[in-house]
Design a protein around this motif. Structure first.
Motif, PDB file in Angstrom:
ATOM      1  N   MET A  38       0.829  -1.205   0.000  1.00 35.44           N
ATOM      2  CA  MET A  38       0.000   0.000   0.000  1.00 35.44           C
ATOM      3  C   MET A  38       0.864   1.256   0.000  1.00 35.44           C
ATOM      4  SD  MET A  38      -2.956  -1.166   2.715  1.00 35.44           S
ATOM      5  CE  MET A  38      -3.770   0.421   2.746  1.00 35.44           C
ATOM      6  N   VAL A  39       0.455   2.236  -0.754  1.00 38.05           N
ATOM      7  CA  VAL A  39       1.201   3.488  -0.866  1.00 38.05           C
ATOM      8  C   VAL A  39       0.513   4.559  -0.023  1.00 38.05           C
ATOM      9  CG1 VAL A  39       2.167   5.185  -2.446  1.00 38.05           C
ATOM     10  CG2 VAL A  39       1.781   2.833  -3.225  1.00 38.05           C
ATOM     11  N   PHE A  40       1.235   5.121   0.923  1.00 42.05           N
ATOM     12  CA  PHE A  40       0.704   6.150   1.822  1.00 42.05           C
ATOM     13  C   PHE A  40      -0.578   5.695   2.522  1.00 42.05           C
ATOM     14  CE2 PHE A  40       2.642   9.528  -1.209  1.00 42.05           C
ATOM     15  CZ  PHE A  40       3.907   9.237  -0.709  1.00 42.05           C
ATOM     16  N   GLY A  41      -0.703   4.390   2.736  1.00 44.26           N
ATOM     17  CA  GLY A  41      -1.861   3.854   3.450  1.00 44.26           C
ATOM     18  C   GLY A  41      -3.161   3.899   2.683  1.00 44.26           C
ATOM     19  N   SER A  42      -3.116   4.154   1.372  1.00 44.70           N
ATOM     20  CA  SER A  42      -4.347   4.248   0.586  1.00 44.70           C
ATOM     21  C   SER A  42      -4.809   2.875   0.107  1.00 44.70           C
ATOM     22  CB  SER A  42      -4.134   5.155  -0.630  1.00 44.70           C
ATOM     23  OG  SER A  42      -5.290   5.151  -1.448  1.00 44.70           O
ATOM     24  N   ASP A  43      -6.096   2.585   0.334  1.00 45.42           N
ATOM     25  CA  ASP A  43      -6.681   1.338  -0.168  1.00 45.42           C
ATOM     26  C   ASP A  43      -7.655   1.640  -1.313  1.00 45.42           C
ATOM     27  OD1 ASP A  43      -8.743   2.567   1.179  1.00 45.42           O
ATOM     28  OD2 ASP A  43      -9.393   0.775   2.268  1.00 45.42           O
ATOM     29  N   ALA A  44      -7.457   2.774  -1.977  1.00 47.42           N
ATOM     30  CA  ALA A  44      -8.344   3.194  -3.068  1.00 47.42           C
ATOM     31  C   ALA A  44      -7.531   3.394  -4.341  1.00 47.42           C
ATOM     32  CB  ALA A  44      -9.075   4.488  -2.699  1.00 47.42           C
ATOM     33  N   SER A  45      -8.257   3.516  -5.444  1.00 45.77           N
ATOM     34  CA  SER A  45      -7.606   3.790  -6.720  1.00 45.77           C
ATOM     35  C   SER A  45      -8.574   4.566  -7.586  1.00 45.77           C
ATOM     36  CB  SER A  45      -7.190   2.490  -7.400  1.00 45.77           C
ATOM     37  OG  SER A  45      -6.465   2.764  -8.580  1.00 45.77           O
ATOM     38  N   CYS A  46      -8.053   5.119  -8.670  1.00 47.45           N
ATOM     39  CA  CYS A  46      -8.891   5.899  -9.572  1.00 47.45           C
ATOM     40  C   CYS A  46      -8.803   5.327 -10.977  1.00 47.45           C
ATOM     41  CB  CYS A  46      -8.464   7.364  -9.542  1.00 47.45           C
ATOM     42  SG  CYS A  46      -9.459   8.435 -10.577  1.00 47.45           S
ATOM     43  N   CYS A  47      -7.769   5.675 -11.719  1.00 41.46           N
ATOM     44  CA  CYS A  47      -7.612   5.127 -13.067  1.00 41.46           C
ATOM     45  C   CYS A  47      -6.279   4.415 -13.230  1.00 41.46           C
ATOM     46  CB  CYS A  47      -7.787   6.211 -14.125  1.00 41.46           C
ATOM     47  SG  CYS A  47      -6.860   7.728 -13.810  1.00 41.46           S
ATOM     48  N   TYR A  48      -5.326   4.658 -12.338  1.00 36.54           N
ATOM     49  CA  TYR A  48      -4.082   3.899 -12.303  1.00 36.54           C
ATOM     50  C   TYR A  48      -4.054   3.079 -11.019  1.00 36.54           C
ATOM     51  CZ  TYR A  48      -2.458   7.143 -15.928  1.00 36.54           C
ATOM     52  OH  TYR A  48      -2.333   7.887 -17.070  1.00 36.54           O
TER      53      TYR A  48
END
Length: 432
Positions: A325-335
């Motif tokens: 996980m990058v910077f604690g993010s568990d979301a994504s958009c288009c990449y």
């Protein structure tokens, strides 16, 4: 580095690190529109004047690109040599533009996806704030509302190309929200970008921005048509599995490994124009962007992107998930980004296991000293093009990279520690 014919390569997961989110059929609709506009120009058909306007309801301004709007804002609405507060990372093109300007910059500190309020400065010290959101999330910065009240002249601009859901746009905080609508973005009109202006403190900004775009020379119908024609192979490779598989087999025949193929193709076929973007959108592009005011479909795709990214994360062990996980993010958009112990060996490991990737082509730090925060950030194959079972395979390949490359690095770092030769890079690897 070519492909080692003695090395056993696993079956290809037929997806690349980009996806034409418009879909193949919509792409050919855009191509048809561009051809009809080109034909109409040849026979003397005049486009109605109102159809050429870049103004849309909801204070939306259409443009040929997001960068065009950003440059207009930067050059015309931020005082020369004024102080600008910015996030550490931006799209490559935004970072390069800011580096060449004469403004005075202050870089915000952050904790994962939370921006920390500067303790030694106030709202009155700045002319503008530029925030680029990342990883399918908007940066949290509750202090911005107070700063806006303290300095009504402060211009706050956000780049939401990689941000949270469209419906979560904070219209009471940001004066301008910027969006790209290029070939692998959400929304996607195979080119273009738009700004949503919702500033009470700058009531003339919407008209000023629209006037500036409409003062630019038009993108010609021919340029729009040829731009899309050249995108046909790219769209097919990105979205059509047989084309993805075929191009990989051809590359393997010539001894090219999967990473070399991806890197070379992306370099020759970037998702955006490197120059010549200060132009007014052509009538064909404006027609393609007519649905920009209704983002319902595109928000559904944003939601699906996060669902797929979370399925990927949840398909690996908790230890590997925390590392990836990058910077604690568990979301994504288009990449779809993941962190790895390194770039070269990890990408090779993924490629051998059938996973096609590319190194971070999106975010560039304003200062070189912040590069380590996004080192070894790798763009995974587009999850839009994968089943849940295939996402689980990609997750296992990610875990494999951490269990092999990562442990080799840990062992090397431990040996360096024992020999008293620990470097700053080793320390950073240990802390990560």
């Amino acid at each position: 580095m070519g492909r080692d014919r003695n090395e056993e390569y696993g079956p290809l997961i037929p997806a690349v690190p980009a996806f034409a989110t418009s879909g193949i059929s919509k792409f050919f609709y855009y191509l048809l529109c561009s051809f009809l506009h080109l034909l109409g120009g040849i026979i003397g058909w005049k486009t109605p004047r109102e159809a050429l306007s870049v103004r849309r309801k909801g204070n939306m301004v259409l443009s040929q690109s997001c960068r065009c709007l950003f440059r207009i804002l930067f050059e015309q609405h931020i005082p020369m040599r004024g102080k600008v507060l910015i996030t550490p990372f931006h799209h490559h093109s935004f970072t390069r533009l800011m580096r060449t300007s004469k403004h005075q910059y202050h870089i915000l500190k952050f904790n994962n996806l939370e921006l920390l309020e500067p303790q030694d400065m106030s709202a009155q010290d700045f002319s503008a704030i530029i925030i680029t959101h990342m990883l399918g999330k908007d940066f949290k910065a509750p202090w911005l509302s107070r700063w806006k009240e303290e300095n009504p002249k402060l211009l706050i601009v956000e780049d939401r190309v990689q941000g949270d859901l469209f419906s979560k746009e904070q219209t009471d905080v940001y004066d301008v929200s910027l969006y790209s609508t290029g070939q692998d973005k959400l929304p996607n009109f195979m080119g273009g970008g738009f700004a949503r202006v919702h500033s009470q403190n700058h009531p003339k900004l919407f008209d000023q921005l629209a006037d500036a775009v409409e003062a630019l020379p038009f993108e010609s119908n021919w340029d729009r048509f040829t731009f899309l024609v050249k995108k046909i192979p790219t769209v097919l490779i990105y979205n059509y599995r047989p084309a993805t598989i075929a191009i990989e087999k051809v590359a393997a025949f010539f001894g090219m490994n999967r990473n070399d193929l991806t890197d070379k193709y992306r370099k020759k076929n970037p998702g955006f124009m490197h120059g010549g973007y200060m132009i007014r959108p052509s009538p064909a592009l404006i027609q393609a962007m007519e649905t920009a005011t209704d983002l319902t479909h595109w928000e559904e795709m944003q939601i699906e992107a996060t669902r797929r990214y979370r399925h990927y994360l949840n398909s690996m062990s908790s230890e590997a998930r925390e590392k990836a996980m990058v910077f604690g993010s568990d979301a994504s958009c288009c990449y779809f980004f993941s962190r790895f112990p390194d770039t070269v060996e990890s990408r090779h490991c993924l490629g051998v296991n059938g996973v096609v990737t590319i190194s971070n082509q999106t975010f560039l730090p304003f200062r070189e000293e912040d590069q380590h925060y996004i080192d070894h950030l790798i763009a995974m194959p587009s999850f839009f093009n994968l089943s849940d079972d295939e996402l689980a395979i990609v997750a296992k390949a990610t875990e494999c990279a951490w269990n092999t490359v990562g442990k080799l690095q840990d062992a090397s770092n431990e040996q360096d520690d024992e020999e008293g030769e620990t470097t700053a890079t080793d320390i950073m690897s240990d802390t990560e």
